[in-house]
Design a protein around this motif. Structure first.
Motif, PDB file in Angstrom:
ATOM      1  N   GLU A  63       0.742  -1.597  -0.065  1.00 48.33           N
ATOM      2  CA  GLU A  63      -0.276  -0.213  -0.160  1.00 48.33           C
ATOM      3  C   GLU A  63       0.657   1.268  -0.584  1.00 48.33           C
ATOM      4  N   LEU A  64       2.404   1.040   0.090  1.00 46.23           N
ATOM      5  CA  LEU A  64       2.940   2.310   0.333  1.00 46.23           C
ATOM      6  C   LEU A  64       2.860   3.156  -0.784  1.00 46.23           C
ATOM      7  N   TYR A  65       2.877   2.766  -2.202  1.00 44.58           N
ATOM      8  CA  TYR A  65       2.748   3.014  -3.276  1.00 44.58           C
ATOM      9  C   TYR A  65       1.634   3.692  -3.975  1.00 44.58           C
ATOM     10  N   GLY A  66       0.098   3.056  -3.101  1.00 50.31           N
ATOM     11  CA  GLY A  66      -0.878   3.504  -3.570  1.00 50.31           C
ATOM     12  C   GLY A  66      -1.609   4.395  -3.509  1.00 50.31           C
ATOM     13  N   PRO A  67      -3.177   4.007  -3.405  1.00 50.06           N
ATOM     14  CA  PRO A  67      -4.242   5.503  -2.321  1.00 50.06           C
ATOM     15  C   PRO A  67      -3.654   5.470  -0.817  1.00 50.06           C
ATOM     16  N   ASN A  68      -3.074   4.760  -0.636  1.00 51.82           N
ATOM     17  CA  ASN A  68      -3.430   4.631   1.136  1.00 51.82           C
ATOM     18  C   ASN A  68      -1.517   5.036   1.614  1.00 51.82           C
ATOM     19  N   HIS A  69      -1.121   5.216   0.772  1.00 55.26           N
ATOM     20  CA  HIS A  69       0.492   6.095   0.678  1.00 55.26           C
ATOM     21  C   HIS A  69       0.757   6.669   2.404  1.00 55.26           C
ATOM     22  N   GLU A  70      -0.214   7.445   2.128  1.00 59.29           N
ATOM     23  CA  GLU A  70      -0.118   8.550   3.653  1.00 59.29           C
ATOM     24  C   GLU A  70      -0.629   8.011   5.223  1.00 59.29           C
ATOM     25  N   GLU A  71      -1.428   6.754   4.606  1.00 57.34           N
ATOM     26  CA  GLU A  71      -1.381   6.583   6.191  1.00 57.34           C
ATOM     27  C   GLU A  71      -0.328   5.142   6.543  1.00 57.34           C
ATOM     28  N   VAL A  72       0.265   4.913   5.699  1.00 55.20           N
ATOM     29  CA  VAL A  72       1.194   3.735   5.734  1.00 55.20           C
ATOM     30  C   VAL A  72       2.559   4.468   6.525  1.00 55.20           C
ATOM     31  N   VAL A  73       2.189   5.830   5.412  1.00 56.92           N
ATOM     32  CA  VAL A  73       4.217   6.510   6.189  1.00 56.92           C
ATOM     33  C   VAL A  73       3.624   6.792   7.844  1.00 56.92           C
ATOM     34  N   LYS A  74       2.186   7.334   7.551  1.00 54.43           N
ATOM     35  CA  LYS A  74       2.007   7.849   9.335  1.00 54.43           C
ATOM     36  C   LYS A  74       2.209   6.398  10.228  1.00 54.43           C
ATOM     37  N   ALA A  75       2.067   5.676   9.378  1.00 48.93           N
ATOM     38  CA  ALA A  75       2.239   4.026  10.282  1.00 48.93           C
ATOM     39  C   ALA A  75       3.667   3.425  10.657  1.00 48.93           C
ATOM     40  N   ILE A  76       3.922   4.035   9.622  1.00 47.11           N
ATOM     41  CA  ILE A  76       5.710   3.558   9.905  1.00 47.11           C
ATOM     42  C   ILE A  76       6.296   4.349  10.415  1.00 47.11           C
ATOM     43  N   VAL A  77       6.231   5.947  10.945  1.00 54.50           N
ATOM     44  CA  VAL A  77       6.656   6.942  11.788  1.00 54.50           C
ATOM     45  C   VAL A  77       6.097   6.488  12.813  1.00 54.50           C
ATOM     46  N   HIS A  78       5.070   6.372  13.598  1.00 51.72           N
ATOM     47  CA  HIS A  78       4.039   6.474  14.431  1.00 51.72           C
ATOM     48  C   HIS A  78       4.892   5.016  15.105  1.00 51.72           C
ATOM     49  N   ALA A  79       5.317   3.931  14.459  1.00 49.77           N
ATOM     50  CA  ALA A  79       5.803   3.194  14.849  1.00 49.77           C
ATOM     51  C   ALA A  79       7.284   3.298  15.325  1.00 49.77           C
ATOM     52  N   SER A  80       8.345   4.455  14.282  1.00 47.43           N
ATOM     53  CA  SER A  80       9.453   4.969  14.650  1.00 47.43           C
ATOM     54  C   SER A  80       9.556   5.855  15.719  1.00 47.43           C
ATOM     55  N   GLU A  81       8.741   5.821  15.802  1.00 48.57           N
ATOM     56  CA  GLU A  81       8.724   7.236  17.073  1.00 48.57           C
ATOM     57  C   GLU A  81       8.526   6.611  18.063  1.00 48.57           C
ATOM     58  N   THR A  82       7.659   5.979  18.714  1.00 49.21           N
ATOM     59  CA  THR A  82       7.281   4.859  20.102  1.00 49.21           C
ATOM     60  C   THR A  82       8.509   3.690  20.337  1.00 49.21           C
ATOM     61  N   LEU A  83       7.866   2.861  19.639  1.00 47.30           N
ATOM     62  CA  LEU A  83       8.672   1.477  19.879  1.00 47.30           C
ATOM     63  C   LEU A  83       9.345   1.259  19.695  1.00 47.30           C
ATOM     64  N   GLY A  84       9.682   1.672  17.758  1.00 40.55           N
ATOM     65  CA  GLY A  84      10.955   1.698  17.326  1.00 40.55           C
ATOM     66  C   GLY A  84      10.902   0.191  16.637  1.00 40.55           C
ATOM     67  N   PHE A  85       9.691  -0.546  16.720  1.00 38.63           N
ATOM     68  CA  PHE A  85       9.652  -2.170  15.845  1.00 38.63           C
ATOM     69  C   PHE A  85       8.689  -1.982  14.577  1.00 38.63           C
ATOM     70  N   PHE A  86       8.736  -2.421  14.051  1.00 36.22           N
ATOM     71  CA  PHE A  86       7.685  -2.936  13.441  1.00 36.22           C
ATOM     72  C   PHE A  86       7.420  -4.031  12.863  1.00 36.22           C
ATOM     73  N   GLN A  87       6.708  -4.309  12.393  1.00 38.65           N
ATOM     74  CA  GLN A  87       6.044  -5.659  11.487  1.00 38.65           C
ATOM     75  C   GLN A  87       6.075  -5.624   9.971  1.00 38.65           C
ATOM     76  N   VAL A  88       6.429  -6.293   8.386  1.00 39.58           N
ATOM     77  CA  VAL A  88       5.583  -5.639   7.135  1.00 39.58           C
ATOM     78  C   VAL A  88       5.352  -6.899   6.743  1.00 39.58           C
ATOM     79  N   VAL A  89       3.881  -7.093   6.106  1.00 39.37           N
ATOM     80  CA  VAL A  89       4.254  -7.890   5.318  1.00 39.37           C
ATOM     81  C   VAL A  89       3.888  -7.496   3.774  1.00 39.37           C
ATOM     82  N   ASN A  90       3.574  -8.120   2.475  1.00 31.27           N
ATOM     83  CA  ASN A  90       3.866  -8.398   1.343  1.00 31.27           C
ATOM     84  C   ASN A  90       5.158  -6.894   1.279  1.00 31.27           C
ATOM     85  N   HIS A  91       6.148  -7.579   1.509  1.00 27.29           N
ATOM     86  CA  HIS A  91       7.624  -6.189   1.369  1.00 27.29           C
ATOM     87  C   HIS A  91       8.075  -6.901   0.666  1.00 27.29           C
ATOM     88  N   GLY A  92       7.710  -8.167  -0.910  1.00 25.91           N
ATOM     89  CA  GLY A  92       8.338  -8.599  -1.896  1.00 25.91           C
ATOM     90  C   GLY A  92       9.697  -8.864  -1.762  1.00 25.91           C
TER      91      GLY A  92
END
Length: 364
Positions: A63-92
């Motif tokens: 979803e990173l380069y689709g219509p939900n780009h902003e929401e995905v970036v927001k989720a990545i940023v929030h996780a990096s600002e708080t816990l520093g960890f997140f999991q990714v799927v459909n990663h290539g």
């Protein structure tokens, strides 16, 4: 020859110098861990005191380069600002590559010790490959219950020439199929800071690559040992494949909480997912906005666990310090400029101790 488990020198020679590792100890039929592996109480991981598993952010990177780009970036940023960890799927990265990596890890460490010992630091045919155990065993009072194979990536040709034959192709595929994903995540994080980087600067900041294959043998006394002590990673981002056994814990909330008062949560294994965590270099560059997560690994008495982290870091000669744009905006630099190679040297000279490695870059 079997070591005298009550003699520190005999044990150290068997495990470290002769390359038998923890796997070699386990193969002796241990029913209890040797004293050298017993951690002091404050370093042990008590499952009962861990705050369960975390509803950790799972991000669909398709979803990173689709219509939900902003929401995905927001989720990545929030996780990096708080816990520093997140999991990714459909990663290539194809799922069969991830499954092959786990199989390859078990196969490599299942070999006789003499086949692995050819890659011990003192005798390895290449500076790009190192087989070892614990973190820096020469400097540790209590050893970690872990063996590893470490491979520096410069280019495909060097890897094919120097990496072990039985794992080089699948590790190369892991790198080549995850690089675009790493670039996208890093660009999203840096872009969110309002910083623009050209391709050459981006290459400088993610030009040093290292892949470890970690092996944590089943342990007869998991409550007394650790697979990896509490630490943060030195680089920019770490991409981690973990198997289904579990045992990865991250410190939640106040990274400076006193020993005994901190809260640890488990990063639950999820088939097909990759775990991403922020490293010290990104915390420094972001002037403290992104958090390099403190984490550790618990041992288990059930079965051997494997994990395959890919460490993405700056080139060793590159200077890292808070981005000037952020210093201008914040009015203060929270870290000094350091050469990454010097930061890394300091990181490996000490035993793991939470986020103490960041002290090297703190302003006096």
């Amino acid at each position: 020859m079997a070591p005298n488990l009550n003699d520190d020198n005999s044990l150290f020679n068997f495990v470290v110098k002769e390359g038998n590792g923890v796997k070699g100890l386990v193969d002796l039929g241990l029913t209890e861990v040797p004293d050298r592996y017993i951690q002091p109480p404050h370093r042990r991981i008590n499952k009962q005191e861990v705050a369960g598993s975390l509803e950790i952010v799972i991000i669909d990177l398709s979803e990173l380069y689709g219509p939900n780009h902003e929401e995905v970036v927001k989720a990545i940023v929030h996780a990096s600002e708080t816990l520093g960890f997140f999991q990714v799927v459909n990663h290539g990265v194809p799922l069969e590559v991830l499954d092959s990596l786990k199989d390859t890890a078990h196969q490599f460490f299942g070999q006789p010790a003499e086949k692995k010992a050819v890659y011990l630091k003192e005798v390895s045919p290449s500076p790009l490959v190192k087989y070892g155990t614990s973190f820096v065993p020469e400097n540790e009072k209590s050893l970690e219950w872990k063996d590893y194979l470490s491979m520096i990536y410069t280019n495909d040709a060097d890897a094919r020439e120097s990496w072990p034959n039985d794992c080089k192709e699948v590790v190369l595929e892991y790198i080549n199929t995850s690089t675009e994903m790493v670039q996208k995540v890093l660009k999203a994080l840096i872009g969110n800071l309002g910083v623009k980087l050209d391709d050459s600067r981006l290459h400088e900041l993610m030009g040093f690559n290292l892949v470890n294959i970690n092996f944590y043998p089943a342990c007869p006394n998991p409550d007394l040992t650790v697979g990896a002590g509490s630490h943060s990673d030195a680089g920019m981002l770490t991409v981690l494949l973990q198997d289904g056994i579990g045992g990865l814990y991250v410190k939640k909330g106040d990274q400076n909480a006193s020993v005994g008062n901190e809260v640890w949560v488990e990063i639950p294994p999820m088939h097909g997912a990759l775990v991403i965590n922020v490293g010290d270099s990104l915390q420094i560059l972001s002037n403290g906005r992104y958090i390099s997560a403190e984490h550790r690994v618990r041992t288990t008495d059930v079965e051997s666990r494997v994990s395959v982290p890919r460490f993405i870091a700056p080139l060793l000669t590159v200077k890292i310090g808070p981005f000037p744009e952020l210093v201008a905006r914040d009015g203060v630099a929270r870290y000094k400029e350091v050469i990454y190679g010097e930061y890394l040297k300091n990181f490996f000279e000490k035993s793991l101790n939470g986020k103490k490695s960041l002290d090297f870059a703190l302003l006096d």
